[in-house]
Enzyme design. Structure first.
Site, PDB file in Angstrom:
ATOM      1  N   TYR A  17      11.192  82.234 124.408  1.00 34.17           N
ATOM      2  CA  TYR A  17      12.297  81.466 123.837  1.00 34.17           C
ATOM      3  C   TYR A  17      12.868  82.175 122.611  1.00 34.17           C
ATOM      4  CZ  TYR A  17      14.638  77.926 121.022  1.00 34.17           C
ATOM      5  OH  TYR A  17      15.540  77.264 120.237  1.00 34.17           O
ATOM      6  N   THR A  34      17.459  80.179 116.197  1.00 31.99           N
ATOM      7  CA  THR A  34      16.227  79.416 115.997  1.00 31.99           C
ATOM      8  C   THR A  34      15.275  80.121 115.049  1.00 31.99           C
ATOM      9  OG1 THR A  34      14.223  78.643 117.130  1.00 31.99           O
ATOM     10  CG2 THR A  34      15.321  80.539 118.085  1.00 31.99           C
TER      11      THR A  34
END
Length: 334
Positions: free
Chosen positions: A145, A121
Site C-alpha cells: 500500500y 499516506t
C-alpha cells in the site's frame, strides 16, 4: 464569457471524497465526481453534482468527463487502502493505486490540467526513525500500500519537471470522524478504520472488536497513531488547491494532528463517549503495521496555512458515533 471551471474529485462517493465534495460546494467551487462505487455510495454525492460511475484510470471515461466539463484541477482519492489486503493482494494494489494514477496524470497533462492534489499516506515512511515524523525523513514503506502511493508521488514529481504542471501530495495519517453537520461519514459496513470499528461495536453492530498486537514498543503495547478529522483533511485539500492556484511550487506535506493515541486509548474514549462497555479481544500482530506513526504538521501549517479544527479525540468520536446512529436510523427506516 469564460466557462466556469470545475474540480474533478476521483473517489468522490467514498468516505474522504464525499467530505471533499461537500467542502468544495461549501467553498463555492464546482466539483465533478468519478467513482466506481466499489466502496463508495451514490447517495453520498450531493444532488446537482455531476457524477460519473467508473474507474478513474479509464481513458475513455476520463475523456468523456473532460469533453463535457472544463477541469481546472484534480483531487485524487480513488485508491485501495487496506494495508493487510495490500500484503496479500499486492498486484491489485499496484494496478488500482499506481497504474490508474498514471493514466489519470497522463490525461491531466494531455488536457492541460495544471494542478493535481494527491491523496498520499503516512505509510510511505514505513517504520520512521524518529517520531513525530517530518517530511524530510526517508521514505521506506514496509507494505505494498505504502509503495503504491510512493510510486505516484514519484510520477507526480517527474511530471512536474517535464510539463507546466504542479501538484500537492498530502501524506495523511489516520482519518476519522464524520461531517459535523451530519451530512456524510464512513458508511462502509466492513470498514477497517479503528474508530469506525469501535463505534460499530458500541452500537451493537459488531460482537465486540479485535486489537491486533499488544507487544509493540509503545506505552501500553498497542500501536500509536495520529488521528486527523476527515473535515480537517478536506480543508487541507482546499488549502493545497489555493496554494497551487497562487502559483506557488509543488509541495509534499503531512496532514495530521501531531498527537498520538494508542489503540487502547482510542477504545477507552469510545467506551466513555458512548457509555457502552463492549468486548475487546486481543490478537496477534498483523503484517505491515508499524508501531508508531505521529505527524509533524509544521509544514502544512506554515506553507498551506492549515489549522485543524477538530483535533480533540472526544469530538472526533462524538461525530463518528452520531453518524453511525444516523446510518442505523436510515436502515431501520428502510
Amino acid at each position: 464569457m469564460t466557462e466556469p471551471r470545475h474540480i474533478l474529485v476521483t473517489g468522490g462517493a467514498g468516505y474522504i471524497g464525499s467530505h471533499m465534495t461537500l467542502a468544495l460546494l461549501d467553498a463555492g467551487e464546482r466539483p465533478v465526481v468519478i467513482d466506481d462505487l466499489s466502496t463508495g455510495f451514490r447517495s453520498a454525492v450531493p444532488d446537482g453534482v455531476p457524477f460519473f460511475e467508473g474507474n478513474s484510470g479509464d481513458p475513455a471515461l476520463l475523456g468523456a468527463v473532460f469533453d463535457r466539463y472544463p477541469i481546472e484541477a484534480i483531487i485524487h482519492f480513488a485508491a485501495s487502502i487496506v494495508v493487510p489486503d495490500s500484503v496479500s493482494q499486492p498486484l491489485d494494489y499496484y494496478a488500482n493505486n499506481t497504474v490508474n494514477a498514471r493514466a489519470l496524470i497522463e490525461c491531466a497533462v494531455r488536457r492541460g490540467v495544471p494542478h493535481v492534489v494527491f491523496s498520499s499516506t503516512a505509510a510511505v515512511y514505513g517504520e520512521p526513525a524518529t517520531v513525530p515524523v517530518d517530511e524530510d525523513q526517508p521514505t521506506a514503506p514496509i507494505n505494498p500500500y505504502g509503495r503504491s502511493k510512493l510510486m505516484v508521488e514519484w510520477m507526480l514529481q517527474d511530471t512536474a519537471q517535464a510539463y507546466p504542471f504542479s501538484y500537492a501530495a498530502l501524506r495523511y495519517f489516520n482519518v476519522c470522524g464524520a461531517d459535523p453537520h451530519g451530512r456524510t461519514g464512513q458508511s462502509t459496513r466492513n470498514a477497517t478504520h479503528l474508530i469506525k470499528v469501535a463505534v460499530q461495536a458500541a452500537t451493537s453492530q459488531r460482537d465486540g472488536m479485535d486489537v491486533f498486537g499488544t507487544d509493540y514498543p509503545t506505552r501500553d503495547g498497542t500501536c500509536i497513531r495520529d488521528y486527523v478529522h476527515v473535515s480537517d483533511l478536506a480543508q487541507a485539500h482546499l488549502d493545497a488547491l489555493r496554494h497551487l492556484r497562487a502559483g506557488r511550487p509543488s509541495i509534499i506535506c503531512n496532514v495530521g494532528d501531531a498527537r498520538g493515541h494508542s489503540v487502547r486509548e482510542v477504545i477507552d474514549v469510545v467506551k466513555r463517549v458512548s457509555g457502552v462497555d463492549f468486548e475487546v479481544r486481543l490478537r496477534e500482530r498483523r503484517p505491515g503495521d508499524p508501531a508508531s506513526l505521529v505527524a509533524s504538521n509544521a509544514r502544512a501549517r506554515q506553507m498551506l496555512g492549515w489549522t485543524p479544527r477538530y483535533g480533540d479525540l472526544d469530538t472526533i468520536v462524538r461525530h463518528a458515533l452520531a453518524w453511525e446512529q444516523t446510518l442505523l436510523q436510515r436502515r431501520q427506516n428502510g
